[in-house]
Design a protein around this motif. Structure first.
Motif, PDB file in Angstrom:
ATOM      1  N   ILE A  64       9.264   2.442   3.628  1.00 43.28           N
ATOM      2  CA  ILE A  64       8.923   1.036   3.839  1.00 43.28           C
ATOM      3  C   ILE A  64       9.095   0.642   5.303  1.00 43.28           C
ATOM      4  O   ILE A  64       8.199   0.055   5.903  1.00 43.28           O
ATOM      5  N   VAL A  65      10.240   0.956   5.895  1.00 43.17           N
ATOM      6  CA  VAL A  65      10.535   0.436   7.234  1.00 43.17           C
ATOM      7  C   VAL A  65      10.009   1.301   8.367  1.00 43.17           C
ATOM      8  O   VAL A  65       9.747   0.806   9.457  1.00 43.17           O
ATOM      9  N   GLY A  66       9.880   2.591   8.158  1.00 41.86           N
ATOM     10  CA  GLY A  66       9.443   3.490   9.220  1.00 41.86           C
ATOM     11  C   GLY A  66      10.579   3.839  10.161  1.00 41.86           C
ATOM     12  O   GLY A  66      11.623   3.179  10.186  1.00 41.86           O
ATOM     13  N   PRO A  67      10.388   4.885  10.970  1.00 39.04           N
ATOM     14  CA  PRO A  67      11.468   5.418  11.803  1.00 39.04           C
ATOM     15  C   PRO A  67      11.959   4.492  12.917  1.00 39.04           C
ATOM     16  O   PRO A  67      13.030   4.717  13.469  1.00 39.04           O
ATOM     17  N   GLY A  68      11.235   3.449  13.259  1.00 40.79           N
ATOM     18  CA  GLY A  68      11.663   2.557  14.335  1.00 40.79           C
ATOM     19  C   GLY A  68      12.601   1.444  13.899  1.00 40.79           C
ATOM     20  O   GLY A  68      13.043   0.648  14.721  1.00 40.79           O
ATOM     21  N   LYS A  85       3.162   4.801   9.983  1.00 43.96           N
ATOM     22  CA  LYS A  85       4.360   4.431  10.746  1.00 43.96           C
ATOM     23  C   LYS A  85       5.406   3.741   9.888  1.00 43.96           C
ATOM     24  O   LYS A  85       6.444   3.323  10.387  1.00 43.96           O
ATOM     25  N   GLY A  86       5.135   3.621   8.606  1.00 44.91           N
ATOM     26  CA  GLY A  86       5.977   2.871   7.678  1.00 44.91           C
ATOM     27  C   GLY A  86       5.131   1.750   7.108  1.00 44.91           C
ATOM     28  O   GLY A  86       4.215   1.247   7.767  1.00 44.91           O
ATOM     29  N   ILE A  87       5.406   1.368   5.898  1.00 39.00           N
ATOM     30  CA  ILE A  87       4.611   0.324   5.250  1.00 39.00           C
ATOM     31  C   ILE A  87       4.692  -0.982   6.029  1.00 39.00           C
ATOM     32  O   ILE A  87       3.668  -1.609   6.306  1.00 39.00           O
ATOM     33  N   MET A  88       5.899  -1.397   6.404  1.00 35.16           N
ATOM     34  CA  MET A  88       6.041  -2.653   7.146  1.00 35.16           C
ATOM     35  C   MET A  88       5.348  -2.610   8.507  1.00 35.16           C
ATOM     36  O   MET A  88       4.579  -3.528   8.820  1.00 35.16           O
ATOM     37  N   PRO A  89       5.576  -1.588   9.326  1.00 40.59           N
ATOM     38  CA  PRO A  89       4.880  -1.563  10.616  1.00 40.59           C
ATOM     39  C   PRO A  89       3.359  -1.500  10.473  1.00 40.59           C
ATOM     40  O   PRO A  89       2.633  -2.102  11.269  1.00 40.59           O
ATOM     41  N   ASP A  90       2.879  -0.812   9.449  1.00 42.98           N
ATOM     42  CA  ASP A  90       1.434  -0.729   9.238  1.00 42.98           C
ATOM     43  C   ASP A  90       0.853  -2.069   8.801  1.00 42.98           C
ATOM     44  O   ASP A  90      -0.223  -2.462   9.251  1.00 42.98           O
ATOM     45  N   ILE A  91       1.569  -2.785   7.933  1.00 44.97           N
ATOM     46  CA  ILE A  91       1.110  -4.118   7.536  1.00 44.97           C
ATOM     47  C   ILE A  91       1.124  -5.040   8.748  1.00 44.97           C
ATOM     48  O   ILE A  91       0.165  -5.781   8.995  1.00 44.97           O
ATOM     49  N   LYS A  92       2.210  -4.989   9.514  1.00 51.85           N
ATOM     50  CA  LYS A  92       2.331  -5.864  10.695  1.00 51.85           C
ATOM     51  C   LYS A  92       1.203  -5.610  11.687  1.00 51.85           C
ATOM     52  O   LYS A  92       0.629  -6.552  12.245  1.00 51.85           O
ATOM     53  N   ALA A  93       0.872  -4.353  11.900  1.00 53.27           N
ATOM     54  CA  ALA A  93      -0.201  -4.013  12.840  1.00 53.27           C
ATOM     55  C   ALA A  93      -1.557  -4.509  12.356  1.00 53.27           C
ATOM     56  O   ALA A  93      -2.398  -4.922  13.150  1.00 53.27           O
ATOM     57  N   ALA A  94      -1.771  -4.482  11.050  1.00 55.34           N
ATOM     58  CA  ALA A  94      -3.072  -4.871  10.499  1.00 55.34           C
ATOM     59  C   ALA A  94      -3.192  -6.365  10.224  1.00 55.34           C
ATOM     60  O   ALA A  94      -4.257  -6.947  10.407  1.00 55.34           O
ATOM     61  N   MET A  95      -2.095  -6.991   9.774  1.00 51.90           N
ATOM     62  CA  MET A  95      -2.192  -8.377   9.306  1.00 51.90           C
ATOM     63  C   MET A  95      -1.096  -9.290   9.836  1.00 51.90           C
ATOM     64  O   MET A  95      -1.010 -10.440   9.427  1.00 51.90           O
ATOM     65  N   GLY A  96      -0.221  -8.785  10.686  1.00 50.89           N
ATOM     66  CA  GLY A  96       0.890  -9.603  11.148  1.00 50.89           C
ATOM     67  C   GLY A  96       1.989  -9.635  10.107  1.00 50.89           C
ATOM     68  O   GLY A  96       1.993  -8.867   9.153  1.00 50.89           O
TER      69      GLY A  96
END
Length: 140
Positions: A64-68, A85-96
């Motif tokens: 979910i969170v990714g390595p960062g 990169k992790g579910i959260m970072p991927d969502i953030k990159a695509a949709m904020g």
């Protein structure tokens, strides 16, 4: 006839833009990360030792969170390595930091709190809740 089709298509696209419809996490290329996190939450839900349940909840958090992220536990391993990169970072990159992002944040923190509580039954219940919500996210 062709003009009518274009009008319907334009109207549909306008509605999507106007109402802010966004693609699901699965449609944004997170399908494998979601599947892996769902699988590991299922493992955590079914195993009967605190050690096994904790390990798989760590895997869920890592997916979910990714390595960062500070919640990422490198020692637990990353079953989602190479899937994004992790579910959260991927969502953030695509949709904020939209609602899906916030839901993922809560799921990661639920898993983290379940690990810290040290109660097998509660950790398994948390794994069930997480699996149910991740499954719902994957079908959106």
């Amino acid at each position: 006839m062709r003009i009518a089709r274009w009008c319907v298509l334009c109207a549909a696209l306008s509605a999507i833009v106007a109402f802010g419809a966004q693609p699901s996490p699965a449609a944004m290329g997170m399908g494998e990360e979601l599947k892996t996190a769902i699988t590991h939450s299922g493992f955590a839900e079914k195993y009967d030792t605190t050690k096994e349940v904790t390990l798989h909840l760590h895997h869920v958090i890592n997916c979910i969170v990714g390595p960062g992220d500070p919640l990422f536990d490198k020692m637990a391993g990353n079953p989602c390595q190479g899937q994004g990169k992790g579910i959260m970072p991927d969502i953030k990159a695509a949709m904020g930091q939209d609602q899906e992002y916030q839901v993922a944040w809560w799921l990661a923190h639920l898993a983290d709190q379940a690990i810290k509580m040290g109660n097998l039954a509660q950790a398994k219940a948390a794994a069930h809740i997480i699996k149910t919500q991740l499954t719902s996210m994957s079908k959106m």
